[in-house]
Design a protein around this motif. Structure first.
Motif, PDB file in Angstrom:
ATOM      1  N   LYS A  14       0.978  -1.190  -0.161  1.00 33.26           N
ATOM      2  CA  LYS A  14      -0.021  -0.084  -0.209  1.00 33.26           C
ATOM      3  C   LYS A  14       0.569   1.237   0.125  1.00 33.26           C
ATOM      4  CE  LYS A  14      -3.200   2.647   2.686  1.00 33.26           C
ATOM      5  NZ  LYS A  14      -3.762   2.674   4.267  1.00 33.26           N
ATOM      6  N   TYR A  15       1.924   1.319   0.921  1.00 29.70           N
ATOM      7  CA  TYR A  15       2.680   2.657   0.948  1.00 29.70           C
ATOM      8  C   TYR A  15       3.551   2.429  -0.190  1.00 29.70           C
ATOM      9  CZ  TYR A  15       1.122   2.747   5.797  1.00 29.70           C
ATOM     10  OH  TYR A  15       0.183   2.863   6.803  1.00 29.70           O
ATOM     11  N   GLN A  16       4.161   1.613  -0.707  1.00 30.40           N
ATOM     12  CA  GLN A  16       4.962   1.595  -1.956  1.00 30.40           C
ATOM     13  C   GLN A  16       4.175   2.200  -3.065  1.00 30.40           C
ATOM     14  OE1 GLN A  16       8.325   0.761  -2.779  1.00 30.40           O
ATOM     15  NE2 GLN A  16       8.630   1.016  -0.523  1.00 30.40           N
ATOM     16  N   LYS A  17       2.902   1.589  -3.121  1.00 30.68           N
ATOM     17  CA  LYS A  17       2.200   2.157  -4.304  1.00 30.68           C
ATOM     18  C   LYS A  17       1.620   3.551  -4.261  1.00 30.68           C
ATOM     19  CE  LYS A  17      -1.663   0.670  -7.376  1.00 30.68           C
ATOM     20  NZ  LYS A  17      -2.524  -0.447  -7.520  1.00 30.68           N
ATOM     21  N   VAL A  18       1.451   3.952  -3.266  1.00 28.11           N
ATOM     22  CA  VAL A  18       1.161   5.486  -2.906  1.00 28.11           C
ATOM     23  C   VAL A  18       2.128   6.233  -3.348  1.00 28.11           C
ATOM     24  CG1 VAL A  18       0.635   7.256  -1.370  1.00 28.11           C
ATOM     25  CG2 VAL A  18      -0.494   5.308  -1.101  1.00 28.11           C
ATOM     26  N   ILE A  19       3.396   6.039  -2.799  1.00 26.24           N
ATOM     27  CA  ILE A  19       4.622   6.828  -3.322  1.00 26.24           C
ATOM     28  C   ILE A  19       5.032   6.656  -4.877  1.00 26.24           C
ATOM     29  CG2 ILE A  19       7.335   6.774  -3.171  1.00 26.24           C
ATOM     30  CD1 ILE A  19       6.611   5.710  -0.023  1.00 26.24           C
ATOM     31  N   ARG A  20       4.672   5.387  -5.432  1.00 27.83           N
ATOM     32  CA  ARG A  20       5.010   5.426  -6.839  1.00 27.83           C
ATOM     33  C   ARG A  20       3.836   5.889  -7.654  1.00 27.83           C
ATOM     34  NH1 ARG A  20      10.500   4.860  -7.041  1.00 27.83           N
ATOM     35  NH2 ARG A  20      10.990   2.985  -5.607  1.00 27.83           N
ATOM     36  N   GLU A  21       2.763   5.909  -7.219  1.00 27.27           N
ATOM     37  CA  GLU A  21       1.639   6.657  -7.901  1.00 27.27           C
ATOM     38  C   GLU A  21       1.948   8.209  -8.271  1.00 27.27           C
ATOM     39  OE1 GLU A  21      -0.606   5.403  -9.833  1.00 27.27           O
ATOM     40  OE2 GLU A  21      -0.067   3.362  -9.261  1.00 27.27           O
ATOM     41  N   LYS A  22       2.363   8.732  -6.736  1.00 26.95           N
ATOM     42  CA  LYS A  22       2.717  10.102  -6.650  1.00 26.95           C
ATOM     43  C   LYS A  22       3.879  10.445  -7.863  1.00 26.95           C
ATOM     44  CE  LYS A  22       0.763  11.037  -2.440  1.00 26.95           C
ATOM     45  NZ  LYS A  22      -0.236  12.281  -2.150  1.00 26.95           N
ATOM     46  N   GLU A  23       4.814   9.565  -7.652  1.00 27.79           N
ATOM     47  CA  GLU A  23       6.160   9.830  -8.484  1.00 27.79           C
ATOM     48  C   GLU A  23       5.383   9.760 -10.003  1.00 27.79           C
ATOM     49  OE1 GLU A  23      10.344   8.219  -8.246  1.00 27.79           O
ATOM     50  OE2 GLU A  23       8.974   6.536  -8.811  1.00 27.79           O
ATOM     51  N   TRP A  24       4.712   8.776 -10.379  1.00 25.66           N
ATOM     52  CA  TRP A  24       4.054   8.458 -11.748  1.00 25.66           C
ATOM     53  C   TRP A  24       3.477   9.723 -12.125  1.00 25.66           C
ATOM     54  CZ3 TRP A  24       5.912   6.198 -15.891  1.00 25.66           C
ATOM     55  CH2 TRP A  24       5.043   6.127 -17.095  1.00 25.66           C
ATOM     56  N   CYS A  25       2.587  10.286 -11.592  1.00 17.77           N
ATOM     57  CA  CYS A  25       1.555  11.550 -11.786  1.00 17.77           C
ATOM     58  C   CYS A  25       2.385  12.521 -12.113  1.00 17.77           C
ATOM     59  CB  CYS A  25       0.716  11.689 -10.423  1.00 17.77           C
ATOM     60  SG  CYS A  25      -0.285  13.005 -10.836  1.00 17.77           S
ATOM     61  N   GLU A  26       3.816  12.899 -11.318  1.00 13.48           N
ATOM     62  CA  GLU A  26       4.539  13.944 -11.664  1.00 13.48           C
ATOM     63  C   GLU A  26       5.543  13.781 -12.925  1.00 13.48           C
ATOM     64  OE1 GLU A  26       4.293  16.897 -10.121  1.00 13.48           O
ATOM     65  OE2 GLU A  26       3.008  16.038  -9.142  1.00 13.48           O
ATOM     66  N   VAL A  27       5.866  12.652 -13.260  1.00 15.83           N
ATOM     67  CA  VAL A  27       6.739  12.430 -14.241  1.00 15.83           C
ATOM     68  C   VAL A  27       6.249  11.875 -15.747  1.00 15.83           C
ATOM     69  CG1 VAL A  27       8.774  11.746 -12.755  1.00 15.83           C
ATOM     70  CG2 VAL A  27       7.253  10.048 -13.827  1.00 15.83           C
ATOM     71  N   SER A  28       5.074  11.498 -15.570  1.00 16.01           N
ATOM     72  CA  SER A  28       4.149  10.888 -16.701  1.00 16.01           C
ATOM     73  C   SER A  28       3.875  12.283 -17.738  1.00 16.01           C
ATOM     74  CB  SER A  28       3.055  10.185 -16.478  1.00 16.01           C
ATOM     75  OG  SER A  28       2.018  10.728 -15.683  1.00 16.01           O
ATOM     76  N   LYS A  29       3.732  13.216 -17.122  1.00 16.28           N
ATOM     77  CA  LYS A  29       3.600  14.450 -18.181  1.00 16.28           C
ATOM     78  C   LYS A  29       4.526  14.589 -19.054  1.00 16.28           C
ATOM     79  CE  LYS A  29       3.897  17.335 -14.206  1.00 16.28           C
ATOM     80  NZ  LYS A  29       2.828  17.957 -13.195  1.00 16.28           N
ATOM     81  N   TYR A  30       5.874  14.219 -18.875  1.00 19.36           N
ATOM     82  CA  TYR A  30       6.996  14.228 -19.867  1.00 19.36           C
ATOM     83  C   TYR A  30       7.298  13.215 -20.716  1.00 19.36           C
ATOM     84  CZ  TYR A  30       7.268  17.961 -16.227  1.00 19.36           C
ATOM     85  OH  TYR A  30       7.412  19.091 -15.464  1.00 19.36           O
ATOM     86  N   ILE A  31       6.477  12.357 -20.554  1.00 23.45           N
ATOM     87  CA  ILE A  31       6.792  11.160 -21.358  1.00 23.45           C
ATOM     88  C   ILE A  31       5.707  11.065 -22.613  1.00 23.45           C
ATOM     89  CG2 ILE A  31       6.515   8.485 -21.573  1.00 23.45           C
ATOM     90  CD1 ILE A  31       7.164   8.628 -18.501  1.00 23.45           C
TER      91      ILE A  31
END
Length: 149
Positions: A14-31
């Motif tokens: 759960k905690y890993q997913k929350v962290i990785r989802e937040k990270e993905w949300c920030e970087v995906s707009k550059y992909i």
């Protein structure tokens, strides 16, 4: 009592997913969509799945221990559907200029030779490619520390 509540697989996931989802949300707009995407240190392939499903990227991953860490390491994983090679960032088994995007999160602090890893990333990245590097923050270190217990 406190440690036991943080140490079960469900909470770690759960905690890993929350962290990785937040990270993905920030970087995906550059992909850009339909990119050739490499995730170095991809673990169980969470970001590969996101890039493939959300952005229609052609994805590949490399990790010293594929599937043994990160989101999806417990329970059902889509790792079998992904092309994840066992290997290291210091010796990437790809042709020169193979990728439009290289994603490398929480990896460089673990490698034996940062310079060699960065040179390899540069070698396999297209001339107009995008390199996304994430490094752990103090809060991530604390969460990671507790999740190990």
């Amino acid at each position: 009592m406190f440690w036991s509540t943080l140490s079960n697989k469900e909470k770690i996931e759960k905690y890993q997913k929350v962290i990785r989802e937040k990270e993905w949300c920030e970087v995906s707009k550059y992909i850009p969509k339909n990119s050739k995407f490499l995730d170095i240190g991809c673990g169980a392939g969470h970001n590969l799945i996101k890039a493939k499903e959300e952005l229609n990227c052609k994805v590949k991953g490399i990790d010293p221990s594929p599937g043994e860490h990160g989101v999806g390491r417990y329970g059902e994983s889509k790792i079998k559907e992904l092309e994840i090679l066992k290997g290291y960032s210091e010796e990437l088994p790809f042709e020169n200029k193979s990728f439009d995007i290289i994603f490398c999160s929480h990896v460089l602090e673990h490698v034996n030779d940062e310079r060699k890893s960065l040179n390899e990333m540069n070698r396999v990245l297209n001339d107009n490619g995008i390199l996304i590097i994430g490094m752990p923050t103090a809060s991530m270190t604390i969460i990671s520390y507790f999740s190990q217990y």
